[in-house]
Design a protein around this motif. Structure first.
Motif, PDB file in Angstrom:
ATOM      1  N   GLN A 140     -55.013 -62.151  74.658  1.00  0.00           N
ATOM      2  CA  GLN A 140     -54.789 -62.608  73.429  1.00  0.00           C
ATOM      3  C   GLN A 140     -54.601 -61.382  72.220  1.00  0.00           C
ATOM      4  OE1 GLN A 140     -58.089 -65.165  72.762  1.00  0.00           O
ATOM      5  NE2 GLN A 140     -57.472 -66.758  74.055  1.00  0.00           N
ATOM      6  N   VAL A 141     -55.511 -60.465  72.531  1.00  0.00           N
ATOM      7  CA  VAL A 141     -55.276 -59.082  71.730  1.00  0.00           C
ATOM      8  C   VAL A 141     -53.947 -58.444  71.851  1.00  0.00           C
ATOM      9  CG1 VAL A 141     -56.392 -56.845  71.224  1.00  0.00           C
ATOM     10  CG2 VAL A 141     -57.801 -58.785  71.564  1.00  0.00           C
ATOM     11  N   GLN A 142     -53.696 -58.437  73.141  1.00  0.00           N
ATOM     12  CA  GLN A 142     -52.347 -57.695  73.520  1.00  0.00           C
ATOM     13  C   GLN A 142     -51.254 -58.624  72.999  1.00  0.00           C
ATOM     14  OE1 GLN A 142     -51.963 -54.751  75.064  1.00  0.00           O
ATOM     15  NE2 GLN A 142     -49.889 -55.142  74.452  1.00  0.00           N
ATOM     16  N   ALA A 143     -51.160 -59.813  73.063  1.00  0.00           N
ATOM     17  CA  ALA A 143     -49.985 -60.729  72.660  1.00  0.00           C
ATOM     18  C   ALA A 143     -50.014 -60.657  70.895  1.00  0.00           C
ATOM     19  CB  ALA A 143     -50.606 -62.184  73.060  1.00  0.00           C
ATOM     20  N   THR A 144     -51.119 -60.559  70.423  1.00  0.00           N
ATOM     21  CA  THR A 144     -51.056 -60.262  68.863  1.00  0.00           C
ATOM     22  C   THR A 144     -50.370 -58.996  68.377  1.00  0.00           C
ATOM     23  OG1 THR A 144     -52.944 -61.675  68.942  1.00  0.00           O
ATOM     24  CG2 THR A 144     -52.500 -60.181  66.635  1.00  0.00           C
ATOM     25  N   SER A 145     -51.085 -58.063  69.405  1.00  0.00           N
ATOM     26  CA  SER A 145     -50.244 -56.636  69.024  1.00  0.00           C
ATOM     27  C   SER A 145     -48.718 -56.612  69.291  1.00  0.00           C
ATOM     28  CB  SER A 145     -51.005 -55.874  70.002  1.00  0.00           C
ATOM     29  OG  SER A 145     -50.500 -54.447  69.883  1.00  0.00           O
TER      30      SER A 145
ATOM     31  N   GLN B 149     -45.656 -55.971  66.692  1.00  0.00           N
ATOM     32  CA  GLN B 149     -44.770 -54.753  66.820  1.00  0.00           C
ATOM     33  C   GLN B 149     -43.420 -55.319  66.707  1.00  0.00           C
ATOM     34  OE1 GLN B 149     -45.471 -52.863  70.460  1.00  0.00           O
ATOM     35  NE2 GLN B 149     -47.392 -51.675  69.745  1.00  0.00           N
ATOM     36  N   LYS B 150     -43.074 -56.748  67.140  1.00  0.00           N
ATOM     37  CA  LYS B 150     -41.710 -57.220  67.060  1.00  0.00           C
ATOM     38  C   LYS B 150     -41.614 -57.470  65.783  1.00  0.00           C
ATOM     39  CE  LYS B 150     -41.662 -59.313  71.525  1.00  0.00           C
ATOM     40  NZ  LYS B 150     -41.369 -60.572  72.491  1.00  0.00           N
ATOM     41  N   SER B 151     -42.408 -58.140  65.109  1.00  0.00           N
ATOM     42  CA  SER B 151     -42.112 -58.372  63.556  1.00  0.00           C
ATOM     43  C   SER B 151     -41.842 -56.904  62.563  1.00  0.00           C
ATOM     44  CB  SER B 151     -43.263 -59.029  62.813  1.00  0.00           C
ATOM     45  OG  SER B 151     -43.694 -60.281  63.349  1.00  0.00           O
ATOM     46  N   GLU B 152     -42.498 -55.879  62.895  1.00  0.00           N
ATOM     47  CA  GLU B 152     -42.291 -54.710  62.314  1.00  0.00           C
ATOM     48  C   GLU B 152     -40.842 -54.323  62.568  1.00  0.00           C
ATOM     49  OE1 GLU B 152     -45.444 -52.163  63.284  1.00  0.00           O
ATOM     50  OE2 GLU B 152     -47.153 -53.393  62.335  1.00  0.00           O
TER      51      GLU B 152
ATOM     52  N   ASN C 292     -58.248 -71.185  53.271  1.00  0.00           N
ATOM     53  CA  ASN C 292     -57.925 -69.929  53.243  1.00  0.00           C
ATOM     54  C   ASN C 292     -58.734 -68.879  54.584  1.00  0.00           C
ATOM     55  OD1 ASN C 292     -56.865 -69.786  50.555  1.00  0.00           O
ATOM     56  ND2 ASN C 292     -58.909 -70.311  49.726  1.00  0.00           N
ATOM     57  N   LEU C 293     -58.900 -69.908  55.540  1.00  0.00           N
ATOM     58  CA  LEU C 293     -59.278 -69.072  56.778  1.00  0.00           C
ATOM     59  C   LEU C 293     -58.182 -68.371  57.395  1.00  0.00           C
ATOM     60  CD1 LEU C 293     -61.114 -72.093  58.839  1.00  0.00           C
ATOM     61  CD2 LEU C 293     -62.108 -70.038  57.918  1.00  0.00           C
ATOM     62  N   VAL C 294     -58.619 -67.115  57.951  1.00  0.00           N
ATOM     63  CA  VAL C 294     -57.648 -66.040  58.414  1.00  0.00           C
ATOM     64  C   VAL C 294     -57.345 -66.789  59.946  1.00  0.00           C
ATOM     65  CG1 VAL C 294     -57.340 -63.920  59.562  1.00  0.00           C
ATOM     66  CG2 VAL C 294     -58.456 -64.034  57.356  1.00  0.00           C
ATOM     67  N   SER C 295     -55.991 -67.084  60.256  1.00  0.00           N
ATOM     68  CA  SER C 295     -55.820 -67.668  61.269  1.00  0.00           C
ATOM     69  C   SER C 295     -55.890 -66.847  62.476  1.00  0.00           C
ATOM     70  CB  SER C 295     -54.287 -68.193  61.134  1.00  0.00           C
ATOM     71  OG  SER C 295     -54.059 -69.369  60.320  1.00  0.00           O
ATOM     72  N   SER C 296     -56.219 -67.480  63.721  1.00  0.00           N
ATOM     73  CA  SER C 296     -56.114 -66.451  64.934  1.00  0.00           C
ATOM     74  C   SER C 296     -55.389 -67.558  66.131  1.00  0.00           C
ATOM     75  CB  SER C 296     -57.724 -66.380  65.400  1.00  0.00           C
ATOM     76  OG  SER C 296     -58.371 -67.703  65.548  1.00  0.00           O
ATOM     77  N   PRO C 297     -55.325 -67.041  67.345  1.00  0.00           N
ATOM     78  CA  PRO C 297     -54.636 -67.731  68.287  1.00  0.00           C
ATOM     79  C   PRO C 297     -55.596 -68.942  68.526  1.00  0.00           C
ATOM     80  CG  PRO C 297     -54.537 -65.456  68.717  1.00  0.00           C
ATOM     81  CD  PRO C 297     -55.362 -65.552  67.777  1.00  0.00           C
ATOM     82  N   GLN C 298     -56.972 -68.899  68.343  1.00  0.00           N
ATOM     83  CA  GLN C 298     -58.017 -69.767  68.674  1.00  0.00           C
ATOM     84  C   GLN C 298     -58.150 -70.895  67.573  1.00  0.00           C
ATOM     85  OE1 GLN C 298     -58.866 -66.520  69.090  1.00  0.00           O
ATOM     86  NE2 GLN C 298     -58.103 -66.692  71.116  1.00  0.00           N
ATOM     87  N   LEU C 299     -57.922 -70.749  66.474  1.00  0.00           N
ATOM     88  CA  LEU C 299     -58.012 -71.408  65.281  1.00  0.00           C
ATOM     89  C   LEU C 299     -57.196 -71.245  64.120  1.00  0.00           C
ATOM     90  CD1 LEU C 299     -59.815 -73.767  63.878  1.00  0.00           C
ATOM     91  CD2 LEU C 299     -61.375 -71.710  63.273  1.00  0.00           C
TER      92      LEU C 299
END
Length: 770
Positions: free
Chosen positions: A755-760, A764-767, A60-67
């Protein structure tokens, strides 16, 4: 009866609750212990420091680009860990070795054995974790594996044959390691493979023919290796989109390609012969780079008019003929480079830079008629002239080959003598062994230490003992440089660098170069200067402009009071960073994610100069116009490392710029102003350091940011990413040097911002899609 029904209801509720608990993604205790064991093998990276607090609830860990950990039932199905191992150097008895690897007690075999206990694992990604050693064949025990990514580590040797047993694998990525055996040719059983990427290794041998039987492949990347020979017919790869074989040694004719391919990158090889006419029928092709090869004759005219082609690079070949009234350009073609070939006649109208289209066209170094002038005389592009040059070159190589055989013979004789004298030299041998770092002796097989050092581009004090960790630079003759620059004519003059005059040139093999001319005005030690120049040549990094060699004009005159030194660098074609921030050319302005990529690349280069070499290189003249971009917008730092040789040169006044001379010695401070220009755009002429420092105060408020930050940045960035960069910029330009961050901190913050920018952007693409 009522009591019975009540008890039955309680039992049913209890049973349902038990079934609910068992169906949640709560890991088995054994799986939890395996994950904790993996953390131990990886020597407790900071990213995994709080694992003990999850009490087995890893699913149930929240996924991130690092983990990222995902589960199916109560077993792990996906494990992704991305580390941040950066280049540092430790010194053992005069040897410099990378300590971004895991320690000498690390065992890659133990790590893989532990991983194979996660027998339901379908996705495994262990990137930039400092893993070193030969990849064990036991990896095949992960029989359910569909994705394997172990990029940016320090694995060497061969890629194990057992990987071919992973028949469910659809993605295999082993980029950025030190694999140095022949490229494997056992891909036949891997019929589900879609992405195969082995770039940035030291693989040798021929292109594996078994790949042509994997029809599911969409991406094949083998760039930056040592592959040779010819390429097979690739038309059977009907799903292929990307073929990236740059920076190898292929020396055959170009292969036939599947009709659906979109990106083909074959630059910096030795491909010869004609460009096949079939290339003009690749209607899905968008990006074609055939630069820096030995291709001849006119290119197919239809190549320029392909319906989807947007980027076409044919630079630095031996292509010839007239293009006038033959070439028509496709509507999507935005970039064309035909420079440094043998084209004659006039440019087709669609390649005329004076026309109204916004197409970028490069055509220097030919014999084209531009306006009323011809670039070079016809003799420059004459076939017989090139044949003579090639004939002369072949003769030279034959002589070199004979000399090489003689040298090998002498080496063998010396080796035999050395064997017979081994007992006499035993004491010296033992002494020498004690000077080699224990971490290398105990951990790596014979011969690998020097290769790892060389490939990691680390300068060692061992060079003082005669051990070269990277190849020596080339010594050019003044005649070669004069010929390459048309005798340093004004038409080849590029301008003034930080020190010295810069000229563009072209070597006999067609390679474009930049020659920096420096004057010496005092007596000097030629020997000492050569040592320093050789040291400069060892500063090798993907984000540094390559230093190819030098020429000392009049070096035999030891008592000379006036002489010249020429430094030869690779030519970078796409302008400097400042030009890509300027409002004067809106079509070329970089958006925020692209600016971050440039800043990260240069930060990596400077971090290497500070910590990856001995002695460290400082005062690297960090300015936006010293950051060059290649045709793929990869950033490369120029004018670096000149402090290594300036002790030998007469002091030359640096061109005036918006920073004080006293600050040039502090690279972090200088880089802070590069960050600032990336945020606000190029500094207005006449407004210098004080102006920028005052403007920094405006970053504190939203209104202030709207006023000062480049509109291109504001419209393409996330506020969190922007805030991270503003924060690290403030620290870099702190008045007190003690308050400035290290380049490691700068790099970490920039990577985090990216990484923050890539996530954002992804959100936005998903939305937008929903």
């Amino acid at each position: 009866m009522g009591c019975y029904c009540s008890n039955l209801l309680v039992f049913i509720l209890f049973l349902s609750w038990g079934l609910f608990i068992s169906n949640t993604h709560q890991l088995q205790s054994t799986q939890t212990q395996i994950l904790l064991q993996i953390r131990k093998h990886l020597e407790y990276p900071l990213l995994l420091s709080n694992w003990e607090n999850y009490n087995g609830d890893f699913c149930n860990l929240v996924s991130s680009p690092q983990l990222s950990i995902k589960c199916e039932g109560n077993s792990v199905s996906e494990l992704k860990i991305m580390g941040d191992k950066l280049s540092k150097v430790s010194d053992f008895h005069g040897y410099a070795i990378p300590n971004q690897t895991l320690s000498e007690t690390f065992s890659i075999d133990s790590l893989v054995v532990t991983l194979t206990r996660l027998n339901t694992l379908r996705v495994l990604s262990l990137v930039s974790l400092g893993i070193w050693g030969p990849l064990p064949g036991k990896i095949h025990r992960l029989s359910s594996l569909e994705l394997l990514d172990m990029s940016s580590n320090f694995m060497f040797g061969s890629i194990p044959n057992e990987i071919s047993r992973l028949t469910k694998l659809h993605t295999l990525t082993l980029d950025g390691n030190f694999f140095n055996e022949s490229v494997p040719n056992w891909f036949n059983p891997m019929s589900n493979l879609t992405i195969l990427s082995l770039k940035n290794n030291r693989l040798k041998g021929q292109f594996p023919s078994s790949i042509t039987k994997i029809t599911m492949l969409t991406d094949v990347s083998f760039s930056n290796n040592n592959l040779t020979g010819e390429l097979p017919d690739l038309t059977t790869l009907s799903n292929l989109n990307l073929l990236d074989l740059r920076e190898n040694h292929f020396n055959s004719e170009l292969p036939l390609l599947p009709k659906g391919v979109t990106t083909v990158l074959l630059s910096n090889n030795s491909f010869n012969g004609k460009i096949p006419e079939e290339f003009s029928k690749l209607n899905h092709l968008q990006h074609l780079d055939l630069s820096s090869n030995s291709l001849v004759d006119p290119p197919p005219s239809g190549l320029f008019s392909l319906p989807n082609i947007s980027y076409l690079n044919l630079e630095s070949n031996m292509l010839s003929g007239s293009l006038h009234n033959v070439i028509k350009c496709g509507e999507n073609l935005g970039f064309v480079d035909i420079s440094s070939n043998r084209f004659t006649g006039s440019l087709p109208s669609c390649l005329d830079t004076n026309s109204s289209n916004k197409r970028v066209v490069k055509f220097n170094g030919n014999c084209l008629i531009i306006g009323n002038e011809q670039q070079n005389p016809d003799s420059f592009c004459n076939e017989d002239s090139f044949k003579k040059k090639r004939s002369w070159s072949s003769t030279v190589w034959i002589v070199v080959g004979v000399i090489g055989l003689m040298v090998i013979f002498l080496v063998i004789v010396a080796f035999v003598r050395l064997v017979f004298r081994r007992r006499e030299n035993r004491r010296e041998t033992v002494t020498l062994q004690h000077t080699v770092p224990k971490v290398i002796q105990d951990s790596l097989p014979s011969g690998i230490s020097s290769e790892v050092l060389a490939n990691a581009r680390i300068i060692s004090e061992a060079s003082k003992l005669g051990t070269q960790v990277v190849p020596s630079c080339r010594v050019f003759s003044i005649e070669e440089l004069a010929e390459s620059t048309n005798n340093f004519s004004a038409s080849f003059f590029l301008g003034e660098g930080s020190i010295g005059k810069l000229y563009k040139g072209m070597l006999e093999n067609g390679s474009n170069i930049v020659v920096r001319s420096l004057s010496l005005f005092k007596k000097y030690s030629i020997r000492n200067l050569k040592v320093r120049l050789d040291l400069l040549s060892k500063l090798r990094h993907p984000h540094l402009v390559g230093f190819l060699g030098y020429c000392i004009d009049g070096e035999s005159l030891e008592d000379s009071t006036s002489s010249r030194v020429f430094l030869v660098h690779e030519y970078i074609s796409n302008g400097n960073f400042r030009a890509h921030l300027s409002e004067c050319s809106p079509d070329r302005i970089l958006k925020w994610p692209d600016r971050l990529a440039v800043l990260i690349g240069i930060a990596k280069a400077v971090h290497f100069l500070h910590t990856g070499v001995i002695p460290a290189s400082s005062s690297n003249r960090l300015r936006t116009n010293n950051i060059l971009l290649d045709e793929h917008c990869i950033a490369k730092l120029s004018d670096y490392g000149l402090s290594i040789i300036t002790e030998e040169l007469e002091q030359i006044e640096v061109l005036k710029c918006f920073r004080h001379m006293k600050k040039l010695a502090d690279d972090v401070y200088d880089f802070g102003f590069i960050l600032l220009e990336a945020l606000v755009g190029p500094v207005v002429t006449g407004k210098g350091e004080a102006f920028l420092l005052n403007e920094m105060k405006s970053f504190g408020s939203q209104d202030g940011r709207q006023r000062i930050v480049d509109p291109v940045v504001l419209t393409t960035c996330s506020q969190e990413s922007l805030s991270i960069v503003i924060s690290i910029t403030n620290k870099c330009i702190s008045i007190e040097p003690a308050n400035r961050p290290s380049f490691e901190d700068v790099l970490w913050n920039l990577q985090y911002a990216a990484q923050v920018q890539a996530t954002s952007d992804s959100e936005q693409k998903s939305e937008g899609a929903s």
